[in-house]
Motif scaffolding. Sequence first.
Motif, short mmCIF file in Angstrom:
data_model
loop_
_atom_site.label_atom_id
_atom_site.label_comp_id
_atom_site.label_asym_id
_atom_site.label_seq_id
_atom_site.Cartn_x
_atom_site.Cartn_y
_atom_site.Cartn_z
N ILE A 217 11.48 3.04 6.04
CA ILE A 217 11.84 1.95 5.14
C ILE A 217 13.36 1.82 5.16
O ILE A 217 14.09 2.77 4.86
N LEU A 218 13.84 0.64 5.53
CA LEU A 218 15.26 0.34 5.57
C LEU A 218 15.64 -0.45 4.32
O LEU A 218 14.99 -1.46 4.01
N ILE A 219 16.67 0.01 3.60
CA ILE A 219 17.07 -0.66 2.37
C ILE A 219 18.55 -1.01 2.44
O ILE A 219 19.40 -0.12 2.52
N GLN B 219 10.27 3.08 -5.91
CA GLN B 219 9.08 2.42 -5.41
C GLN B 219 8.84 2.77 -3.94
O GLN B 219 7.70 2.93 -3.50
N CYS B 220 9.93 2.89 -3.18
CA CYS B 220 9.79 3.22 -1.76
C CYS B 220 9.31 4.65 -1.57
O CYS B 220 8.67 4.96 -0.56
N ASN B 221 9.58 5.53 -2.53
CA ASN B 221 9.02 6.89 -2.49
C ASN B 221 7.50 6.81 -2.52
O ASN B 221 6.81 7.59 -1.86
N ARG C 92 22.08 -4.74 -6.01
CA ARG C 92 22.83 -3.58 -6.48
C ARG C 92 22.31 -3.05 -7.82
O ARG C 92 22.30 -1.85 -8.05
N GLU C 93 21.88 -3.95 -8.69
CA GLU C 93 21.50 -3.53 -10.05
C GLU C 93 20.20 -2.74 -10.07
O GLU C 93 19.96 -1.98 -11.02
N ASN C 94 19.36 -2.90 -9.05
CA ASN C 94 18.02 -2.28 -9.09
C ASN C 94 17.79 -1.31 -7.94
O ASN C 94 16.64 -0.99 -7.63
N THR C 95 18.88 -0.80 -7.37
CA THR C 95 18.73 0.07 -6.20
C THR C 95 17.90 1.31 -6.52
O THR C 95 17.01 1.69 -5.75
N GLU C 96 18.16 1.95 -7.65
CA GLU C 96 17.42 3.17 -7.99
C GLU C 96 15.94 2.88 -8.16
O GLU C 96 15.09 3.67 -7.71
N GLU C 97 15.59 1.76 -8.78
CA GLU C 97 14.19 1.41 -8.97
C GLU C 97 13.53 1.12 -7.63
O GLU C 97 12.38 1.51 -7.38
N ILE C 98 14.24 0.45 -6.73
CA ILE C 98 13.71 0.17 -5.40
C ILE C 98 13.42 1.46 -4.65
O ILE C 98 12.37 1.62 -4.01
N ILE C 99 14.34 2.42 -4.75
CA ILE C 99 14.15 3.71 -4.06
C ILE C 99 12.93 4.43 -4.62
O ILE C 99 12.13 5.01 -3.86
N SER D 47 0.83 -1.21 0.00
CA SER D 47 0.00 0.00 0.00
C SER D 47 0.86 1.26 0.00
O SER D 47 1.87 1.34 0.71
N GLU D 48 0.45 2.23 -0.78
CA GLU D 48 1.22 3.47 -0.88
C GLU D 48 1.01 4.35 0.36
O GLU D 48 0.00 4.25 1.06
N ASN D 49 2.02 5.18 0.63
CA ASN D 49 1.95 6.18 1.71
C ASN D 49 1.64 5.55 3.07
O ASN D 49 0.95 6.16 3.89
#
Length: 339
Positions: free
Chosen positions: A155-157, A172-174, A163-170, A148-150
């Motif tokens: 969020i701990l990452i 999504q966490c936004n 390593r290859e998808n860190t930017e995409e994970i961040i 669920s959003e918001n």
Amino acid sequence: MSNSVNLSLFNNNTLSFSDNKLIFEDDVIHDFEDRYQNISSLGVEQQVQIFNKLIKIVYETNLPISVKAQSMIIFGYLFKILSTNNKPLSIISIGDRILNNLYAEVINMFDKHNIFLKICRYNDHESEESFDATSILMHNFRNMGFLSENEYSLILINCDYDRENTEEIIKQCNRLVSRNGKILLFGSNVNFDLPNVIEDSNMVFYQLHSEGFVLEIDFLNKSENCHKESYNTEILMQIKTTNAAFFDKLQLVLSSRPASKSDEWFTLIDDCISLISQIESCITKNYMCFENRDLKFHTNEVKNALLDFKYEAYLNGADYNLFQSIVFDCYNSWTEAVF
């Protein structure tokens, strides 16, 4: 080990816990003595004792000094966020395995209703699970659209786990992090493009070692939050409109008694049951819009009270007044919970 801890880090930087303050260089990460910020049920002295025990546990391990420093900072943020809230929170840990059970214990100490999700890969899943956490197993961390959003205050990452998808994970966490929530990234080195990550955000960067960091991100442009607030308002207006019609009919139901089984009273109470069922359906479909997650249950109580009342009236039972008062009380409790 004393209550004062000093870790010498990269480029002569220091991370210390002294006088009940967790400090990186001149930056106070968390001041336990700031009593005005603590609105939790856990007292300041108790928090300090727990934090000291956690530091002792981590300090006496064989973990690298950078991981010890990361853990101290993460614990500091956990206490900071949990102590400034007096309602249940949701927190996510992505990729980390080393200290998740300790994180879960801390989160549960503040409120047993807090939610802690551990997102990990299938092959990283540990058989011994903490009862204070829920594990979500994934093949990769690129698609977390089912969350669920918001919703999440922290969020701990662990950036070393994908390593290859860190930017995409961040990114999504936004979407997932709540208003005023924080994202903490940590790992052995920065393996992503900072300008892409920190656009429209505040950032605090802790360089702990040549191969060790913690990055705090506060996103400033939460368009999803704005959309959510607008949507929440729309849903609440729908409920208010339906409730206005419901209340008009309920007043007539509660102010009279049917003279026969064909009395118009039964049509009115059927209308009330239909309207509260509409509200129940709306709340069920949009329950994430409401802080009170028991709202569906409260709404269902009103509907069941009306059904019991109708049945008692149909039988012309001796407990008519009792069932009438139950409806009245249920409805008043429900309006307090919703509005």
